[in-house]
Design a protein around this motif. Structure first.
Motif, PDB file in Angstrom:
ATOM      1  N   ALA A 308      36.347 -96.496   4.068  1.00 38.77           N
ATOM      2  CA  ALA A 308      36.115 -96.354   5.217  1.00 38.77           C
ATOM      3  C   ALA A 308      36.723 -97.451   5.974  1.00 38.77           C
ATOM      4  O   ALA A 308      37.644 -97.320   7.218  1.00 38.77           O
ATOM      5  CB  ALA A 308      34.873 -95.627   5.937  1.00 38.77           C
ATOM      6  N   GLY A 309      36.225 -98.628   5.676  1.00 42.67           N
ATOM      7  CA  GLY A 309      36.586 -99.890   6.423  1.00 42.67           C
ATOM      8  C   GLY A 309      38.303 -99.996   6.353  1.00 42.67           C
ATOM      9  O   GLY A 309      38.820-100.452   7.089  1.00 42.67           O
ATOM     10  N   ALA A 310      38.829 -99.690   5.069  1.00 41.81           N
ATOM     11  CA  ALA A 310      40.114-100.118   4.777  1.00 41.81           C
ATOM     12  C   ALA A 310      41.036 -98.984   5.660  1.00 41.81           C
ATOM     13  O   ALA A 310      42.066 -99.339   6.114  1.00 41.81           O
ATOM     14  CB  ALA A 310      40.549 -99.741   3.181  1.00 41.81           C
ATOM     15  N   LEU A 311      40.475 -97.738   5.611  1.00 40.41           N
ATOM     16  CA  LEU A 311      41.383 -96.635   6.692  1.00 40.41           C
ATOM     17  C   LEU A 311      41.605 -97.042   7.730  1.00 40.41           C
ATOM     18  O   LEU A 311      42.727 -96.726   8.546  1.00 40.41           O
ATOM     19  CB  LEU A 311      40.491 -95.277   6.403  1.00 40.41           C
ATOM     20  CG  LEU A 311      40.370 -94.495   5.000  1.00 40.41           C
ATOM     21  CD1 LEU A 311      39.647 -93.271   5.204  1.00 40.41           C
ATOM     22  CD2 LEU A 311      41.903 -94.216   4.745  1.00 40.41           C
ATOM     23  N   ALA A 312      40.344 -97.945   8.323  1.00 37.26           N
ATOM     24  CA  ALA A 312      40.289 -98.364   9.887  1.00 37.26           C
ATOM     25  C   ALA A 312      41.435 -99.413   9.957  1.00 37.26           C
ATOM     26  O   ALA A 312      41.962 -99.305  11.030  1.00 37.26           O
ATOM     27  CB  ALA A 312      39.034 -98.753  10.114  1.00 37.26           C
ATOM     28  N   LYS A 313      42.042 -99.852   8.977  1.00 41.67           N
ATOM     29  CA  LYS A 313      42.934-100.972   9.104  1.00 41.67           C
ATOM     30  C   LYS A 313      44.429-100.558   8.886  1.00 41.67           C
ATOM     31  O   LYS A 313      45.502-101.365   8.682  1.00 41.67           O
ATOM     32  CB  LYS A 313      42.518-102.362   8.384  1.00 41.67           C
ATOM     33  CG  LYS A 313      41.146-102.902   8.514  1.00 41.67           C
ATOM     34  CD  LYS A 313      40.825-104.044   7.634  1.00 41.67           C
ATOM     35  CE  LYS A 313      39.460-104.515   7.784  1.00 41.67           C
ATOM     36  NZ  LYS A 313      39.048-105.543   6.886  1.00 41.67           N
ATOM     37  N   PHE A 314      44.453 -99.340   8.495  1.00 43.89           N
ATOM     38  CA  PHE A 314      45.957 -98.619   8.249  1.00 43.89           C
ATOM     39  C   PHE A 314      46.768 -99.112   9.224  1.00 43.89           C
ATOM     40  O   PHE A 314      46.486 -98.382  10.274  1.00 43.89           O
ATOM     41  CB  PHE A 314      45.789 -97.586   7.826  1.00 43.89           C
ATOM     42  CG  PHE A 314      47.144 -96.698   7.292  1.00 43.89           C
ATOM     43  CD1 PHE A 314      47.967 -97.620   6.286  1.00 43.89           C
ATOM     44  CD2 PHE A 314      47.678 -95.678   7.610  1.00 43.89           C
ATOM     45  CE1 PHE A 314      49.040 -96.992   5.663  1.00 43.89           C
ATOM     46  CE2 PHE A 314      48.867 -95.110   7.401  1.00 43.89           C
ATOM     47  CZ  PHE A 314      49.650 -95.791   6.347  1.00 43.89           C
ATOM     48  N   PRO A 315      47.951 -99.816   8.911  1.00 43.39           N
ATOM     49  CA  PRO A 315      48.875-100.258  10.001  1.00 43.39           C
ATOM     50  C   PRO A 315      50.032 -98.805  10.141  1.00 43.39           C
ATOM     51  O   PRO A 315      50.726 -98.965  11.335  1.00 43.39           O
ATOM     52  CB  PRO A 315      49.663-101.236   9.284  1.00 43.39           C
ATOM     53  CG  PRO A 315      49.625-100.968   7.954  1.00 43.39           C
ATOM     54  CD  PRO A 315      48.316-100.444   7.675  1.00 43.39           C
ATOM     55  N   GLY A 316      49.734 -97.936   9.467  1.00 42.64           N
ATOM     56  CA  GLY A 316      50.788 -96.695   9.670  1.00 42.64           C
ATOM     57  C   GLY A 316      52.184 -96.985   8.659  1.00 42.64           C
ATOM     58  O   GLY A 316      52.423 -98.106   8.169  1.00 42.64           O
ATOM     59  N   LEU A 317      52.714 -95.936   8.615  1.00 40.69           N
ATOM     60  CA  LEU A 317      54.317 -96.104   7.693  1.00 40.69           C
ATOM     61  C   LEU A 317      55.144 -95.866   8.850  1.00 40.69           C
ATOM     62  O   LEU A 317      55.263 -95.363   9.883  1.00 40.69           O
ATOM     63  CB  LEU A 317      54.165 -94.983   6.915  1.00 40.69           C
ATOM     64  CG  LEU A 317      55.038 -94.956   5.835  1.00 40.69           C
ATOM     65  CD1 LEU A 317      54.720 -96.228   4.929  1.00 40.69           C
ATOM     66  CD2 LEU A 317      54.887 -93.750   4.868  1.00 40.69           C
ATOM     67  N   ALA A 318      56.206 -96.898   8.817  1.00 40.94           N
ATOM     68  CA  ALA A 318      57.397 -97.035   9.680  1.00 40.94           C
ATOM     69  C   ALA A 318      57.885 -95.533  10.019  1.00 40.94           C
ATOM     70  O   ALA A 318      58.387 -94.840   8.573  1.00 40.94           O
ATOM     71  CB  ALA A 318      58.339 -97.897   9.041  1.00 40.94           C
ATOM     72  N   HIS A 319      58.296 -95.193  10.868  1.00 43.77           N
ATOM     73  CA  HIS A 319      58.968 -94.045  11.239  1.00 43.77           C
ATOM     74  C   HIS A 319      58.218 -92.778  11.245  1.00 43.77           C
ATOM     75  O   HIS A 319      58.745 -91.759  11.183  1.00 43.77           O
ATOM     76  CB  HIS A 319      60.535 -94.062  10.560  1.00 43.77           C
ATOM     77  CG  HIS A 319      61.104 -95.283  10.659  1.00 43.77           C
ATOM     78  ND1 HIS A 319      61.744 -95.799  11.809  1.00 43.77           N
ATOM     79  CD2 HIS A 319      61.445 -95.933   9.608  1.00 43.77           C
ATOM     80  CE1 HIS A 319      62.216 -96.899  11.446  1.00 43.77           C
ATOM     81  NE2 HIS A 319      62.092 -97.266  10.275  1.00 43.77           N
ATOM     82  N   ARG A 320      56.889 -92.993  10.734  1.00 41.97           N
ATOM     83  CA  ARG A 320      55.993 -91.577  10.876  1.00 41.97           C
ATOM     84  C   ARG A 320      54.919 -91.897  11.927  1.00 41.97           C
ATOM     85  O   ARG A 320      53.927 -92.291  11.366  1.00 41.97           O
ATOM     86  CB  ARG A 320      55.566 -91.813   9.278  1.00 41.97           C
ATOM     87  CG  ARG A 320      56.746 -91.249   8.414  1.00 41.97           C
ATOM     88  CD  ARG A 320      56.261 -91.642   6.962  1.00 41.97           C
ATOM     89  NE  ARG A 320      57.353 -90.990   6.198  1.00 41.97           N
ATOM     90  CZ  ARG A 320      58.350 -91.866   5.611  1.00 41.97           C
ATOM     91  NH1 ARG A 320      58.329 -93.128   6.091  1.00 41.97           N
ATOM     92  NH2 ARG A 320      59.304 -91.478   4.684  1.00 41.97           N
TER      93      ARG A 320
END
Length: 466
Positions: A308-320
């Motif tokens: 859960a903690g790691a999901l909150a830090k996901f920066p996203g994938l470029a162009h998506r």
């Protein structure tokens, strides 16, 4: 690089000298194989020779001398017709394989204990691959990510039982990897795609099914008919399976509902994460992506609170569906990867007040399938070859204007969004079109949008300061 030592001392033919083909040739040579390479593109052959590779026209050689023909994923095996190199290999009775097959066989030969996660599906596989890798890294694991997501699989670091390999695999790559048997195989979803290559939806689905059928643990989405059937067959086989969904609760596995990701185990439900306020995992489709990541990472031994903690830090994938700039309540979101209407639907579903930038080289069907989302679109800003067609399809439902460039569309959308009285307004590039009329690729288009979005946000912030 992963040297392919299990073919040491053998001769190998390789056709297709793009990025992954060159890496594959070097990996084979590093492992001790002798490699002859070729391509239908003369410039590619010349470039390979400049790098010291042995180029030989495979139309003029005795193919029986080779242990295998390694081809690039784009080389057709069956439809619309087999490529000539494939025909020659089949006539010589030698296997036709790809770089993923070499990866699989080398792992089995030198380090079968190296954890291996393979992800496929029609949509969402890249985000899911990146999300799984992100969570594992955030939790301190040594992760190598590659395959169809960009980095060739043989360009990854050498095998180690303490290193996790997270690999995105396309249907083309599965077709060229008969030995593919990951520790965890993930099937996200299935919808019609690449049928010119595979001949029919049934054949396309059967190729995708190979990945999860051979996996020790299968993680399978159940939100479409073909994937649900695959999940049922896997469950009936008695082999381990986790179900994932972004539409409804599952009997066992992980599902997403109302922005929450929920694990179901022994009839107990545990909320793992709340994505409702996330800027990088918005939308029900990202609920499915996050559900898959939770299932995989839990199976690899991580605790739910770590995940859960790691999901909150996901920066996203470029162009998506990536947030690239902000100006007060105005968000600028880059979804350039949405090259068809089905992909754009995910973005349109994720927001409520949308200033939509769309267009490019149109795909079959246009945007008629997006009518349910038209009420969310405040105004449309149309570019490229599809502008006229899209304007007609939006007529009577959405105010639309045509622009000669992406920059002009972004600036106009930004100014209109700034006047919006709602709590949040989104300038969204989700083109529902290919990029090739104006840009070399969707990545180049997305980069252009990001530059324009940053400039527009600075403009709005400056005007707000005054």
């Amino acid at each position: 690089m992963i040297p392919i030592r299990h073919l040491a001392g053998k001769e190998v033919a390789l056709f297709g000298l793009g990025g992954s083909g060159l890496v594959t040739a070097r990996a084979l040579e590093a492992g001790g194989a002798r490699v002859d390479v070729w391509d239908d593109n003369e410039a590619s052959v010349a470039a390979a020779e400049e790098q010291g590779l042995a180029a030989i026209d495979l139309r003029d050689v005795d193919m029986t001398r080779y242990a295998a023909l390694v081809v690039a994923p784009g080389v057709p095996l069956t439809h619309p017709t087999p490529h000539w190199s494939v025909v020659r290999a089949q006539e010589a009775g030698i296997p036709v394989i790809g770089d993923v097959e070499l990866f699989v066989n080398e792992r089995e030969a030198v380090c079968p204990e190296a954890p291996f996660v393979a992800i496929t599906g029609t949509n969402g596989k890249s985000t899911t691959t990146a999300l799984i890798s992100h969570v594992l890294k955030e939790c301190g694991m040594d992760v190598q990510m590659g395959g169809n997501i960009g980095r060739p699989v043989l360009d990854l670091e050498g095998f180690s039982e303490d290193r996790v390999y997270v690999v995105e695999v396309s249907s083309y790559q599965i077709d060229l990897a008969p030995s593919l048997a990951p520790d965890i195989g993930v099937m996200m979803n299935l919808s019609p795609d690449h049928l010119d290559r595979h001949g029919s939806m049934e054949n396309y689905a059967s190729i995708k099914e190979r990945l999860v059928k051979a996996a020790r643990l299968a993680v399978v989405g159940v939100d479409d008919e073909f994937s649900a059937a695959i999940a049922q067959r896997r469950a009936e086989s008695g082999e381990p399976i986790e179900l994932i969904s972004c539409h409804e609760p599952v009997e066992f596995g992980v599902y997403a509902a109302d922005g929450k990701v929920i694990e179901v185990f022994d009839e107990e439900q545990v909320v793992v994460a709340d994505l409702s306020s996330s800027n990088t995992l918005r939308g029900s489709h990202n609920g499915q992506n996050a559900s898959a990541a939770v299932a995989v990472c839990a199976a690899l031994g991580l605790e739910l609170d770590e995940i859960a903690g790691a999901l909150a830090k996901f920066p996203g994938l470029a162009h998506r569906l990536k947030l690239v700039a902000e100006a007060g309540k105005v968000l600028f979101v880059n979804d350039s990867k949405a090259t068809n209407a089905e992909a754009a639907a995910h973005a349109l579903a994720a927001f409520d007040r949308i200033y939509w930038i769309a267009g490019g080289r149109p795909k079959a069907g246009g945007i008629s399938s997006l009518k349910a989302y038209f009420p969310k679109i405040v105004k449309a800003y149309l570019i490229g070859e599809a502008a006229e067609e899209f304007e007609q399809e939006l007529s009577g439902s959405v105010e639309a204007h045509k622009f000669g460039s992406l920059d002009m569309a972004v600036e106009a959308a930004a100014r209109d969004a700034a006047r919006d009285k709602s709590k949040e307004a989104v300038v969204l590039l989700s083109p529902a079109c290919a990029s090739f009329d104006q840009f070399k690729s969707f990545e180049v288009r997305g980069d252009a949008f990001e530059s324009a979005a940053v400039a527009a946000a600075q403009m709005l912030n400056g005007e707000g300061a005054r």
